[in-house]
Each structure stands twice: as C-alpha cells, then as structure tokens.
Design an enzyme around this catalytic site. Structure first.
Site: not given
Ligand code: GRF
Length: 219
Positions: A20, A116, A118, A183
């Site tokens: 992310n 955040n 999620h 995401e």
């Molecule tokens: C993601 O699925 C996010 O929604 C959750 O933790 C994960 C993090 O993945 N909070 P990354 O480190 O961004 O690949």
C-alpha cells in the site's frame, strides 16, 4: 492554487510488506496524490520490506522501536513516534499495514489527521484474519475500507470502501489478492482528497463512498 504544488507532507506507518505504501509512492510519482508528498516512512519492524522499498524511492525511512509492547504503541515508544512524525512536518499520518493499536496520546497529537486501511467492509470484520472469516461466514462480498482512526480498533469514520465478490473456491490468499488490488486504488484517492482540503474528519459523510459506485468527490 497550483494543482501540482506538493505542500502537504505525509508520514506513513508500516510493519511489513509495504504494497500500500508503494502504491502511494507510485501515485505520487504519477502526479495522482494531489498536494500530498510522502515525507517519512516509519516502521516498528527493522526487517520490514517497506523500509527498503521507501528508500529505493528516495524517501526517508526509519525503524523506530515500538517496545515494550507488541500490539500497541504506548509510553516511551509512543513518544518516539510522535516526535519523529512532528519533526517531519507531516500533516497526515497514514497507517498502511501498521500492526499496532494507537492509543489516546498519539491520537490526540494528530487529532482528525490519521487514516488507516483495513481489508474488510467495516463494520464487518474488524481486527485480524478478515478474509478467512468472510469466507467461513459465506459472505458474497468482501472488500476494504479506508477510515479515520479513533480509539476504537477499526472503528473510526469510514471514508470509502471497495467491494469485490467472494468466488467459489476462494482461499483467504486468493481473496486477499483481489482485495489488495482495490486497496491500492482507494487509498491514494483518499490521500489526494484530504491533501486538497476536500475531505476532513468533520466533513466526512456518515456513509462511506463506494468505489466506482457512489463517488461524490470523484473527478
Ligand atoms: C493490507 O491488507 C492492509 O489492508 C492491512 O495490512 C495489509 C498491509 O499490506 N491493514 P501491505 O504491507 O500494504 O502490502
């Protein structure tokens, strides 16, 4: 306002993989992050891949010890985080896979300025193992939510959600990939809206936007 003026520094908190965070860095490079610029990345895990990725983009990335607790940020560790973020000049704190609960001192230090992501359609499935739980419950849809952070875990005002179907034969891993793609789509949009002053915790509607369906802030 000059559209591509990047005067809205952001600090990103990470614990692991960093996909992310990388999506935000790519969006910034592509001019899709509005006025936001990722100024600092902080991890509670010195081995986090996210730190390496951030540095490869030329972004300052620091490990800050979260001890003595494992699942929350409190006491001296909380102070260290608050100080580093304040010093960075960040106007928004972005939790991108940061695996600790934030406590009142941190939340009030950055009141209304913490978001955040999620991996569930909140209020369904706060906490861990969201995909496994959604599959076990026989849900037809899963998804992800970006929300403002308050003291309730995964409980702050929801900003936007993206839905994906749960398909027959899905494993948590397969479903996670489908959700993760979304995401990466919704997070950058929220950061852009906030950086452009189009969205604040106070003005955030009660019902979240639904990506590609109900998008009043879209342009
Ligand atoms: C993601 O699925 C996010 O929604 C959750 O933790 C994960 C993090 O993945 N909070 P990354 O480190 O961004 O690949």
């Amino acid at each position: 306002m000059i559209a591509n003026q990047r005067d809205f520094p952001v600090a990103v908190l990470v614990s692991g993989r960093g996909s992310n965070m990388e999506a935000l860095l790519k969006a910034e490079q592509a001019g899709e992050l509005g006025r936001a610029t990722v100024r600092l990345v902080v991890s509670d895990n010195p081995e986090a891949k996210a730190l390496e990725i951030a540095r490869s983009y030329g972004v300052r990335a620091e490990y800050i010890d979260g001890a003595p607790f494992k699942t929350k940020l409190e006491g001296a560790a909380e102070e260290r985080y608050i100080q580093a973020i304040r010093e960075s000049g960040a106007r928004l704190v972005v939790m991108a896979g940061f695996m600790r609960m934030l406590k009142p001192a941190f939340i009030s230090a950055f009141s209304g300025r913490i978001v955040n992501i999620h991996p569930s359609l909140l209020p369904a499935y706060p906490g861990l193992h969201t995909h496994e739980r959604a599959i076990e419950a026989g849900e037809q849809f899963a998804g992800c939510t970006v929300h403002f952070v308050n003291e309730v875990m995964d409980g702050g005002k929801r900003i936007i959600q993206a839905r994906v179907p749960v398909k027959p034969g899905d494993t948590p891993e397969i479903l996670a990939v489908r959700v993760l793609e979304q995401e990466h789509q919704i997070f950058k949009r929220v950061i852009r809206w906030i950086s452009e002053g189009r969205l604040t915790e106070e003005t955030c509607p009660e019902e979240p936007f639904i990506f590609n369906e109900r998008m009043p802030l879209w342009n």
